[in-house]
Scaffold this motif. Structure first.
Motif, PDB file in Angstrom:
ATOM      1  N   SER A  67       0.845  -1.190   0.000  1.00 19.55           N
ATOM      2  CA  SER A  67       0.000   0.000   0.000  1.00 19.55           C
ATOM      3  C   SER A  67       0.886   1.247   0.000  1.00 19.55           C
ATOM      4  O   SER A  67       0.826   2.081   0.888  1.00 19.55           O
ATOM      5  CB  SER A  67      -0.881  -0.055   1.254  1.00 19.55           C
ATOM      6  OG  SER A  67      -1.793   0.994   1.245  1.00 19.55           O
TER       7      SER A  67
ATOM      8  N   SER B  37      -2.781  -0.628  -3.116  1.00 20.98           N
ATOM      9  CA  SER B  37      -2.821   0.724  -3.711  1.00 20.98           C
ATOM     10  C   SER B  37      -3.569   0.619  -5.038  1.00 20.98           C
ATOM     11  O   SER B  37      -3.544  -0.413  -5.690  1.00 20.98           O
ATOM     12  CB  SER B  37      -1.426   1.254  -4.025  1.00 20.98           C
ATOM     13  OG  SER B  37      -0.422   0.624  -3.298  1.00 20.98           O
ATOM     14  N   THR B  38      -4.222   1.717  -5.435  1.00 23.29           N
ATOM     15  CA  THR B  38      -4.835   1.711  -6.771  1.00 23.29           C
ATOM     16  C   THR B  38      -3.724   1.847  -7.786  1.00 23.29           C
ATOM     17  O   THR B  38      -2.932   2.782  -7.738  1.00 23.29           O
ATOM     18  CB  THR B  38      -5.796   2.902  -6.939  1.00 23.29           C
ATOM     19  OG1 THR B  38      -6.694   2.888  -5.854  1.00 23.29           O
ATOM     20  CG2 THR B  38      -6.561   2.802  -8.229  1.00 23.29           C
TER      21      THR B  38
ATOM     22  N   LYS C 134     -11.608  -0.930  -9.837  1.00 26.41           N
ATOM     23  CA  LYS C 134     -11.282   0.171  -8.934  1.00 26.41           C
ATOM     24  C   LYS C 134     -11.164   1.489  -9.704  1.00 26.41           C
ATOM     25  O   LYS C 134     -11.734   2.512  -9.314  1.00 26.41           O
ATOM     26  CB  LYS C 134      -9.976  -0.139  -8.187  1.00 26.41           C
ATOM     27  CG  LYS C 134      -9.461   0.982  -7.309  1.00 26.41           C
ATOM     28  CD  LYS C 134     -10.386   1.277  -6.134  1.00 26.41           C
ATOM     29  CE  LYS C 134     -10.141   2.611  -5.519  1.00 26.41           C
ATOM     30  NZ  LYS C 134      -9.437   2.660  -4.291  1.00 26.41           N
TER      31      LYS C 134
ATOM     32  N   ASN D  43     -13.965   4.686  -9.292  1.00 30.54           N
ATOM     33  CA  ASN D  43     -13.596   6.064  -8.975  1.00 30.54           C
ATOM     34  C   ASN D  43     -13.945   7.006 -10.123  1.00 30.54           C
ATOM     35  O   ASN D  43     -14.384   8.134  -9.896  1.00 30.54           O
ATOM     36  CB  ASN D  43     -12.103   6.151  -8.628  1.00 30.54           C
ATOM     37  CG  ASN D  43     -11.853   5.818  -7.160  1.00 30.54           C
ATOM     38  OD1 ASN D  43     -12.781   5.792  -6.354  1.00 30.54           O
ATOM     39  ND2 ASN D  43     -10.606   5.570  -6.805  1.00 30.54           N
TER      40      ASN D  43
ATOM     41  N   SER E 283      -6.870  12.138  -3.047  1.00 38.03           N
ATOM     42  CA  SER E 283      -5.701  11.544  -3.692  1.00 38.03           C
ATOM     43  C   SER E 283      -6.069  10.626  -4.846  1.00 38.03           C
ATOM     44  O   SER E 283      -5.208  10.227  -5.615  1.00 38.03           O
ATOM     45  CB  SER E 283      -4.908  10.746  -2.658  1.00 38.03           C
ATOM     46  OG  SER E 283      -5.682   9.671  -2.180  1.00 38.03           O
ATOM     47  N   CYS E 284      -7.352  10.265  -4.969  1.00 36.25           N
ATOM     48  CA  CYS E 284      -7.703   9.193  -5.920  1.00 36.25           C
ATOM     49  C   CYS E 284      -8.324   9.643  -7.234  1.00 36.25           C
ATOM     50  O   CYS E 284      -7.887   9.211  -8.300  1.00 36.25           O
ATOM     51  CB  CYS E 284      -8.669   8.217  -5.257  1.00 36.25           C
ATOM     52  SG  CYS E 284      -7.872   7.212  -4.013  1.00 36.25           S
TER      53      CYS E 284
ATOM     54  N   LYS F 269      -6.176  11.260 -10.080  1.00 36.85           N
ATOM     55  CA  LYS F 269      -5.066  10.361 -10.422  1.00 36.85           C
ATOM     56  C   LYS F 269      -5.582   9.122 -11.158  1.00 36.85           C
ATOM     57  O   LYS F 269      -5.006   8.693 -12.164  1.00 36.85           O
ATOM     58  CB  LYS F 269      -4.357   9.966  -9.129  1.00 36.85           C
ATOM     59  CG  LYS F 269      -3.025   9.315  -9.321  1.00 36.85           C
ATOM     60  CD  LYS F 269      -2.291   9.203  -7.998  1.00 36.85           C
ATOM     61  CE  LYS F 269      -2.860   8.094  -7.146  1.00 36.85           C
ATOM     62  NZ  LYS F 269      -2.128   7.943  -5.876  1.00 36.85           N
ATOM     63  N   ASP F 270      -6.662   8.562 -10.645  1.00 38.31           N
ATOM     64  CA  ASP F 270      -7.178   7.337 -11.257  1.00 38.31           C
ATOM     65  C   ASP F 270      -7.749   7.611 -12.647  1.00 38.31           C
ATOM     66  O   ASP F 270      -7.600   6.795 -13.562  1.00 38.31           O
ATOM     67  CB  ASP F 270      -8.247   6.699 -10.361  1.00 38.31           C
ATOM     68  CG  ASP F 270      -7.624   6.107  -9.107  1.00 38.31           C
ATOM     69  OD1 ASP F 270      -6.379   6.074  -9.028  1.00 38.31           O
ATOM     70  OD2 ASP F 270      -8.372   5.689  -8.208  1.00 38.31           O
TER      71      ASP F 270
ATOM     72  N   ASP G 230       2.583  13.581  -3.984  1.00 27.15           N
ATOM     73  CA  ASP G 230       2.414  12.151  -3.735  1.00 27.15           C
ATOM     74  C   ASP G 230       3.737  11.407  -3.587  1.00 27.15           C
ATOM     75  O   ASP G 230       3.834  10.232  -3.893  1.00 27.15           O
ATOM     76  CB  ASP G 230       1.571  11.529  -4.846  1.00 27.15           C
ATOM     77  CG  ASP G 230       0.913  10.234  -4.396  1.00 27.15           C
ATOM     78  OD1 ASP G 230       1.000   9.921  -3.194  1.00 27.15           O
ATOM     79  OD2 ASP G 230       0.321   9.539  -5.236  1.00 27.15           O
TER      80      ASP G 230
END
Ligand code: UDX
Ligand code: UDX
Ligand code: ADP
Length: 480
Positions: free
Chosen positions: A85, A127-128, A216, A220, A271-272, A275-276, A384
């Motif tokens: 992670s 982690s993604t 995932k 998101n 944070s997701c 980025k995703d 990050d």
């Protein structure tokens, strides 16, 4: 006794492992990290992250079957199941810069696992990460295996910050992806057995590796898309006199759409999401799917538009200049009930106002001055990286002051911008605040938390996302 080691004691690794330890007293859980200060904090009374309910869980298990350590190699060596992670920042240089995930930390964790392991391991991706990362990691491990059997699983985490403990206690689903070989299935079952200690069987979904990784990213992207959709409609509401709260409520009543995640805001952060989506866009481009890539890119474009639209609204309402004016910012975290500021819309809004030479005074109940100064000075995507690897502490932004009190922050201000939906902002004594402000006193509510009519009655000129405009604001030049 099953031994679990989690590499990375961050927002995901810390709470997730604490809950596994609580729910599985027969499992030993060790969370390791290269950051000494982070591990020290996990071992102290002042945990490194603010998360409602977390202190309680950690207190119940720490020292019994939950441990925090910097001795990464020892605990990886001893573990049966290793969760990874670690950070997966967006690349800032080279191929795919600004879009692709930087897997440096993941790769170095994998190489370390390969170096120190002497027994079979289940390695769980937490982690993604982009689709097919598990395959890359599997290659590193098996090419350095020395006869050890590694099983790679993808077990993406769906917890949201601020509600992490409740989400972990009662998840909508747990997703486990693995290889469809006999060994792969055994590994999936081993991880399933852990979650089955408290999660109903029908909520534990098993899929192949790629489906888990892609689910995932897709989940998101869908969530972020709902916010961009409602934010796009909020702009149209302001232009036409409709009210976004009424529209979102009516839309969400359709059971096919559902009521959640339809709150218009100054933009999503965290944070997701960004980025995703950037990852998803990059994967689509690499797979020759530019139309699909462009479709998802638009979700981010609308989010950026919403933030700049807010800044433009502030500036244009205040006679087209905020130069030298004091603007109080209430809330800096990316959402309420967290001290996390990663990708918070407050960064872009503050930078926009600073660009117009405003003097900003910030209050957030959970964010320190150091953190705010760092956020306003760092370049995009630099946040990050583990703190010790971030660029040297830059000089503080002079036009920014931070205070631990909302009344102090708003004293003498020309305007207030509410950028996080902290509950306490609903309860402030706005008469007192109004009395201590410059007139006309402006309030820009980026989260729709305040009572519009009440504040207008006090005398504020109020702007709220997606709400019918004050006559004052209507007379001001159109917002670009
Ligand atoms: C739609 C709205 O659902 C309805 O509320 C509104 O009043 C009129 O427009 P309708 O067009 O009759 O109703 O059918 P709908 O079931 O929404 O399907 C529309 C199209 O989407 C169809 O071609 C359907 O096959 C397609 N569809 C629907 C999908 O491709 N996937 C789905 O998951 C759902
Ligand atoms: C998200 C996902 O929800 C979670 O499942 C995943 O594991 C990690 O990413 P998180 O970023 O912690 O979680 O918080 P979330 O509640 O999703 O909020 C993200 C951003 O969207 C915040 O800035 C929030 O304020 C904003 N938001 C959310 C809105 O603007 N409107 C909404 O209706 C909901
Ligand atoms: P998330 O929100 O995904 O949990 P964080 O940035 O909060 O992300 O946490 C990631 C953690 O992983 C950081 O504390 C960082 O120090 C740690 N980390 C990164 N690389 C390694 C590594 N190779 N070994 C151990 N810990 C690592």
């Amino acid at each position: 006794m099953v031994k679990i080691c989690c590499i990375g004691a961050g927002y995901v690794g810390g709470p997730t492992m604490a809950v596994i330890a609580l729910k599985c007293p027969a499992v030993e859980v060790v969370v390791v990290d290269i950051s000494v200060s982070r591990i020290n904090a996990w071992n102290s009374d002042q945990l490194p992250i603010y998360e409602p309910g977390l202190d309680d869980v950690v207190k119940q298990c720490r020292g019994k079957n939950l441990f925090f350590s910097t001795d990464v190699e020892k605990h990886v060596y001893e573990a049966d199941i290793i969760f990874v992670s670690v950070n997966t920042p967006t690349k800032t240089r080279g191929l795919g810069a600004g879009k692709a995930a930087d897997l440096t930390y993941w790769e170095s964790a994998a190489r370390m696992i390969a170096d120190v392991s002497k027994s079979d391991k289940i390695v769980v991706e937490k982690s993604t990460v982009p689709v097919k990362t598990a395959e890359a990691i599997e290659k590193i491990l098996t090419h350095n295996s020395k006869g050890i059997n590694y099983q790679i699983l993808s077990n993406p985490e769906f917890l949201a910050e601020g509600t992490a403990i409740a989400d972990l206690f009662n998840p909508d689903r747990v997703l486990i992806g693995g290889r469809e070989t006999p060994d792969g299935k055994k590994a999936v079952q081993a991880l399933k057995d852990i979650y089955a200690q408290w999660v109903p069987e029908d909520r534990i979904i098993t899929t192949n590796l790629w489906s888990a990784e892609l689910s995932k990213l897709a989940a998101n992207a869908f969530l972020a898309q709902r916010i961009s959709s409602v934010n796009a409609i909020s702009a149209l509401c302001e232009a036409t006199g409709a009210n976004i709260t009424e529209v979102a409520y009516s839309v969400g009543k359709d059971s096919r759409i559902g009521p959640k995640f339809l709150n218009a805001s100054v933009g999503f952060g965290g944070s997701c999401f960004q980025k995703d989506i950037l990852n998803l866009v990059y994967i689509c481009e690499c797979n020759g799917l530019p139309e699909v890539a462009n479709y998802w890119k638009q979700v981010i474009k609308i989010n950026d538009y919403q933030k700049s639209r807010f800044v433009n609204r502030v500036v244009s309402s205040m006679f087209n200049t905020v130069s030298g004016k004091k603007i109080a910012v209430l809330g800096f975290a990316f959402k309420k009930d967290t001290g996390d500021t990663r990708e918070t819309p407050a960064i872009d809004v503050c930078k926009g106002l600073l660009g117009d030479k405003a003097a900003i005074s910030i209050y957030d109940p959970q964010v320190t001055e150091d953190q705010i100064q760092r956020d306003l000075s760092l370049n995009k995507f630099d946040w990050d990286h583990p703190i010790h690897l971030q660029p040297m502490s830059p000089t503080a932004v002079k036009q920014v002051s931070v205070s631990w009190d909302a009344y102090e922050a708003t004293k003498g201000a020309h305007a207030i911008c509410i950028l996080t939906e902290w509950d306490e902002f609903k309860e402030l004594d706005y008469e007192r605040i109004y009395d201590n402000m410059q007139k006309p006193a402006f309030l820009f509510d980026g989260r729709n938390v305040i009572d519009l009519e009440k504040l207008r009655a006090i005398g504020f000129i109020v702007y709220a996302i997606g709400k019918p405009l004050d006559p004052w604001l209507k007379d001001m030049p159109a917002v670009a």
